[in-house]
Design an enzyme around this catalytic site. Structure first.
Site, short mmCIF file in Angstrom:
data_model
loop_
_atom_site.label_atom_id
_atom_site.label_comp_id
_atom_site.label_asym_id
_atom_site.label_seq_id
_atom_site.Cartn_x
_atom_site.Cartn_y
_atom_site.Cartn_z
N ASN A 271 -26.21 -31.19 13.96
CA ASN A 271 -27.08 -30.66 15.02
C ASN A 271 -26.60 -29.32 15.56
O ASN A 271 -26.99 -28.91 16.65
CB ASN A 271 -27.29 -31.69 16.14
CG ASN A 271 -25.98 -32.18 16.72
OD1 ASN A 271 -24.93 -31.58 16.50
ND2 ASN A 271 -26.02 -33.26 17.48
N ARG B 277 -19.40 -28.85 26.44
CA ARG B 277 -19.05 -30.05 27.19
C ARG B 277 -18.85 -29.65 28.65
O ARG B 277 -18.23 -28.63 28.94
CB ARG B 277 -17.77 -30.71 26.65
CG ARG B 277 -17.95 -31.48 25.36
CD ARG B 277 -18.90 -32.65 25.48
NE ARG B 277 -19.08 -33.36 24.21
CZ ARG B 277 -20.12 -33.20 23.39
NH1 ARG B 277 -21.09 -32.35 23.68
NH2 ARG B 277 -20.22 -33.90 22.27
N GLN C 64 -21.93 -38.95 31.84
CA GLN C 64 -23.28 -39.10 31.31
C GLN C 64 -23.60 -40.57 31.17
O GLN C 64 -22.81 -41.27 30.54
CB GLN C 64 -23.40 -38.38 29.96
CG GLN C 64 -23.30 -36.88 30.11
CD GLN C 64 -23.63 -36.10 28.85
OE1 GLN C 64 -23.71 -34.89 28.88
NE2 GLN C 64 -23.81 -36.77 27.75
N HIS D 216 -28.74 -34.17 28.44
CA HIS D 216 -28.07 -33.85 27.18
C HIS D 216 -29.02 -34.10 26.00
O HIS D 216 -29.08 -35.21 25.47
CB HIS D 216 -26.81 -34.70 27.04
CG HIS D 216 -25.86 -34.23 25.99
ND1 HIS D 216 -24.57 -34.68 25.89
CD2 HIS D 216 -26.01 -33.35 24.97
CE1 HIS D 216 -23.98 -34.11 24.87
NE2 HIS D 216 -24.83 -33.30 24.28
#
Ligand code: NDP
Length: 385
Positions: free
Chosen positions: A147, A285, A314, A333
């Site tokens: 990704n 991050r 998260q 995210h």
């Protein structure tokens, strides 16, 4: 037979989709630089379908169950008595995505005596305590490159969105307004600006390549320098450190992994060394930036905008200050979990499982930890304490 514990995000609020906006995905066989996309023996899912949520199961159920293995899928990953904690006790394999990370802390690793493999369905294995994985001889693998381009596209979108003041202007439309001055009083062109990336790995270099046609001046810092011909082709200026680079930049994008070297890097001091009114984009991050320093810089005007999709923890709590700080362009995210990306990292997860279950080597480029040490891609890009 192995027990595979897979932690995935919840299905859409309206239920698992029965139809999709588009009928197909472009076929991507190779990534920039030549690495092949995942090559599992087969897949049991339709590329373009939602695979990263609980009902999508990363398309793994048939493959695992037909071979006699057990697959447990849950989104319940945090808090006392979570399904994850309960099922972890006798799991051989844990799979999770960074978007909904199953935090494999040292305590959890100690409570999982059978655990041998932790797979990140995506990129970025900082949710696994790598020191503890090294000590226990657990293999950690991620689907490198799956990704990276998805994230690079998100970075470009967020850069333009902040600089051009897109989101507040969109809000004016939703609210029925037409005050042009409200929209443009913070709107600029990207053309001619200095843009720098902290790290020029797969994502960072893809961002540089995508931004070059905007006639910007490009900068980067990284632990290893890019080949001279790439620097020439893109007109890159290399800096020895982020501290040396940021004073030159109107836009800074962070594309490094979170590890001891990068944790807390963008603190008051480094943000204070940036140009007043610079933009900071962090899709890497959250903990690479100091949460409160970012809020302070937006409130004081030191930063003109902050955008990204990574948070800590998260899911981010409802009162997370990054939800309400001024001039931000945050998303949950999502950048690396487009349907396009899901097809690749689900196939890569299957490839890793096929190899591991058959005792075949996992591709070097997917390895982060193996045999009690950082390995493969992990040995290149990460560090331990
Ligand atoms: P790569 O491994 O290709 O690139 C990481 C780069 O960071 C490498 O070039 C590495 O340097 C560099 N680096 C490591 N430490 C430092 C440091 N201290 N200072 C400067 N550079 C450093 O990974 P990707 O580009 O594919 O991904 C990068 C990160 O992006 C991931 O680790 C993940 O955290 C995040 N990510 C976020 C996603 C999202 O959905 N938001 C999805 C995918 C990834 P070198 O190798 O030269 O030593």
């Amino acid at each position: 037979m192995a027990k595979v514990l897979c932690v995935l995000y919840d299905d859409p609020a309206g239920g698992y989709p029965t139809s999709y906006a588009r009928d197909d995905l472009p076929v991507i066989d190779r990534y920039p630089g030549g690495q092949t996309a995942p090559t599992p023996a087969a897949v049991d899912f339709v590329p373009g379908h939602l695979l990263g949520s609980v009902s999508g199961e990363l398309g793994l159920r048939r493959f695992l169950e037909e071979a006699g293995h057990t697959l447990v899928v849950t989104s319940d990953k945090d808090g006392d008595g979570s399904v994850f904690d309960r099922e972890l006790a006798d799991a051989d394999v844990v799979i999770s995505q960074p978007f909904w990370p199953a935090y494999l802390t040292a305590e959890r690793i100690a409570a999982a005596p059978k655990l041998k493999l932790a797979v990140t369905a995506g990129i970025g294995s900082d949710h696994v305590d790598l020191d503890a994985a090294v000590a226990r001889g657990i293999t950690v693998a991620e689907v490198t490159f799956s990704n990276s381009i998805s994230v690079a596209e998100h970075v470009v979108m967020m850069t333009l969105s902040l600089v051009r003041n897109y989101l507040p202007s969109y809000r004016v439309v939703l609210d029925g307004g037409w005050n042009i001055a409200d929209c443009v009083a913070r709107s600029y062109d990207l053309e001619g600006m200095n843009v720098g990336t902290v790290a020029a790995g797969r994502i960072g270099l893809a961002v540089l390549r995508r931004l070059a046609p905007f006639d910007v001046k490009l900068h980067y810092t990284d632990r290893h320098r890019l080949p001279a011909e790439v620097e020439r082709e893109l007109g890159l200026t290399f800096h020895e450190s982020a501290a040396a680079m940021v004073p030159y930049c109107d836009v800074v994008t962070i594309n490094a992994p979170l590890h001891p070297e990068t944790e807390g890097m963008f603190d008051d001091k480094l943000i204070g060394a940036m140009k007043r009114g610079a933009y900071l984009i962090n899709t890497a991050r959250a903990r690479i930036a100091d949460q409160d320093a970012v809020v302070r810089a937006l409130e004081s005007g030191q930063l003109a905008g902050y955008a990204g999709d990574v948070w800590f923890p998260q899911p981010a709590p409802a009162d997370h200050p990054w939800r309400t700080m001024p001039h931000h362009g945050m998303t949950p995210h999502i950048s690396g979990s487009s349907l396009s990306a899901q097809a690749r990292y689900a196939a890569g997860t299957r490839e890793i499982l096929e190899c591991w279950l058959a005792g075949r080597p996992i591709r070097d480029e997917y390895l982060i930890v193996q045999g009690g040490a950082l390995a493969g891609a992990g040995a290149h890009a990460y560090s331990t304490h």
